[in-house]
Scaffold this motif. Structure first.
Motif, PDB file in Angstrom:
ATOM      1  N   ALA A 171       0.825  -1.205   0.000  1.00 21.62           N
ATOM      2  CA  ALA A 171       0.000   0.000   0.000  1.00 21.62           C
ATOM      3  C   ALA A 171       0.860   1.256   0.000  1.00 21.62           C
ATOM      4  N   ASP A 174       2.161   1.698  -3.534  1.00 22.65           N
ATOM      5  CA  ASP A 174       1.090   2.163  -4.416  1.00 22.65           C
ATOM      6  C   ASP A 174       0.863   3.666  -4.241  1.00 22.65           C
ATOM      7  N   THR A 194      -6.880   4.101  -3.029  1.00 22.96           N
ATOM      8  CA  THR A 194      -5.435   4.026  -2.798  1.00 22.96           C
ATOM      9  C   THR A 194      -5.048   4.747  -1.515  1.00 22.96           C
ATOM     10  N   ARG A 197      -6.263   2.847   1.656  1.00 23.75           N
ATOM     11  CA  ARG A 197      -5.351   1.726   1.943  1.00 23.75           C
ATOM     12  C   ARG A 197      -4.057   2.228   2.559  1.00 23.75           C
TER      13      ARG A 197
END
Length: 465
Positions: A171, A174, A194, A197
């Protein structure tokens, strides 16, 4: 002669480049490498230089390293990594590096060979027990192994029970890539998937780090030794003149250690095992060497690393094709000249091992998997900076020796004892994040290679410097 301006794509190509920056960063780097060894991409006021020659890499990463601080991607990672060893600069970085360096001395790493071998042996036994039960995600399995090795060798701490670390770091990566592509223009409070997370992952990592620090500090107070990297971080934090700053830096250094200490080696092992499954003749040669060196089912010792020469070449070739540190981003602090090309102050500068390792002037048939490239007779004629899987210069990866030992030992044991087959249809697509991940994991079926004695522990005292 005045410095030249590097060539660059035409203005009409910029929309396509921006799309590739978002969805296919490796393609963007390949396009730049095809255009020239020095490329300038201008996006309004923003300048992005891409250099793809060994001497250019040497200048940026080593000869004039002081002029180039960590750049795009890593800057965005500071939301979680803060001022850890991966992202800090200047005197703070030098102090952090000096503090942990003794934990990575060759003698101490050699003394950890037994722990690395035991973790590798446990992985083999775990996979052997599950043989024939359907596909197993080998990438997930080796990630667990690398976390176990990290805990034992650099932290004197068990990381069992902290299985969420790897998912939390996914995460984090990302989010870092999202921030890089969006140039930080998207507010962090927006409820995007996103970012949700990422916030959960950050909380999980903070809780994990606090628990690990509390446990290790208590054991140090009770008289445990304090030569590992984690203990040295705790001692440095206690000595900081500002206790609050010391605690913050300790958190950030530990988060960095947890990420860098397992992610790159897990990536290397995943790509190595995939390549061996795709190239049975190479796998058979590794197996023959492993059974010749590691006889009677024994686990490897420190001295075996120098005997597993072909296995080492296989790991090196896997890192050529899929370098775990696929991009080395920098920001020019002042104006410079690289190979006769001008670099503006404040510009982003990229050295990309992924494309450098595929440069046709440096590597014959560069897309081919050929471990023989790392036979000493062939390495001798290659420019030093043609191959930089661990970076280069002052910021060369401090854990490279441990990572290599771990990758070679695991590759040798797994290949000696097991047959791994990739699930049909799995392509093994590279996903360039902070490291070069494998999209979708690595689903493989496992079966014993043949009947071998169970791995046994190395003799007492083995692995010492």
């Amino acid at each position: 002669m005045s410095p030249r301006r590097p060539p660059g794509p035409p203005v009409r190509a910029l929309p396509g480049l921006l799309r590739k920056l978002a969805v296919d960063r490796l393609a963007m780097m390949r396009d730049a490498a095809d255009l020239s060894d020095a490329v300038l991409v201008s996006m309004g006021p923003k300048k992005l230089y891409v250099f793809n020659r060994p001497d250019y890499a040497k200048h940026v990463l080593a000869d004039n390293a002081a002029n180039y601080h960590k750049g795009i991607g890593l800057v965005e990672s500071r939301k979680v990594l803060g001022d850890g060893l991966l992202t800090s600069e200047g005197e703070l970085w030098r102090a952090q590096r000096r503090n942990v360096q003794p934990a990575f001395k060759p003698g101490r790493i050699a003394a950890q060979a037994g722990a690395v071998a035991e973790e590798a042996g446990r992985l083999v036994e775990h996979l052997r027990r599950g043989a024939g039960r359907g596909p197993v995600d080998l990438l997930q399995e080796v990630t667990g192994l690398t976390l176990g090795v990290l805990g034992r060798t650099l932290m004197d701490t068990s990381l069992s029970g902290h299985d969420g670390i790897a998912h939390a770091f996914e995460a984090v990566q990302d989010q870092a890539m999202f921030d890089m592509v969006s140039q930080g223009l998207v507010p962090s409070w927006l409820p995007l998937a996103t970012q949700r997370r990422f916030r959960r992952a950050r909380r999980e990592l903070t809780d994990t780090v606090d628990a690990l620090v509390s446990d290790r500090a208590a054991r140090m107070t009770a008289g445990d030794g304090a030569t590992d990297a984690f203990a040295r971080m705790i001692i440095a934090a206690r000595a900081h003149p500002d206790p609050a700053t010391g605690r913050r830096l300790l958190q950030e250094e530990l988060v960095t250690l947890l990420l860098a200490g397992h992610e790159t080696t897990a990536s290397t092992l995943g790509w190595t095992l995939l390549l061996l499954a795709r190239h049975p003749h190479v796998r058979d040669t590794v197996r023959e060497e492993a059974r010749s060196v590691l006889t009677e089912g024994r686990l490897p010792e420190a001295e075996d690393l120098h005997r597993l020469t072909y296995t080492t070449q296989v790991v090196q070739e896997a890192m050529r094709l899929y370098p775990p540190v696929w991009i080395l981003p920098r920001v020019a602090q002042g104006p410079d000249e690289v190979g006769g090309y001008e670099v503006k102050a404040g510009a982003d500068v990229l050295v990309c091992p992924y494309t450098l390792h595929r440069h046709p002037d440096l590597w014959d048939d560069p897309e081919r998997f050929d471990p023989g490239r790392f036979d000493p007779s062939r390495v001798a004629n290659r420019p030093r900076y043609a191959y930089i899987p661990f970076g280069a210069g002052p910021r060369f990866c401090v854990g490279s020796n441990l990572g290599m030992m771990e990758a070679v030992f695991v590759t040798a044991l797994v290949t000696r004892d097991l047959d791994l087959t990739v699930r049909p249809g799995h392509q093994g697509i590279a996903e360039p994040m902070m490291s070069l991940r494998m999209r979708g994991g690595l689903p493989m079926t496992v079966r014993p290679a043949d009947r071998l004695p169970a791995p046994r522990a190395a003799a007492a005292g083995a692995g010492a410097a």
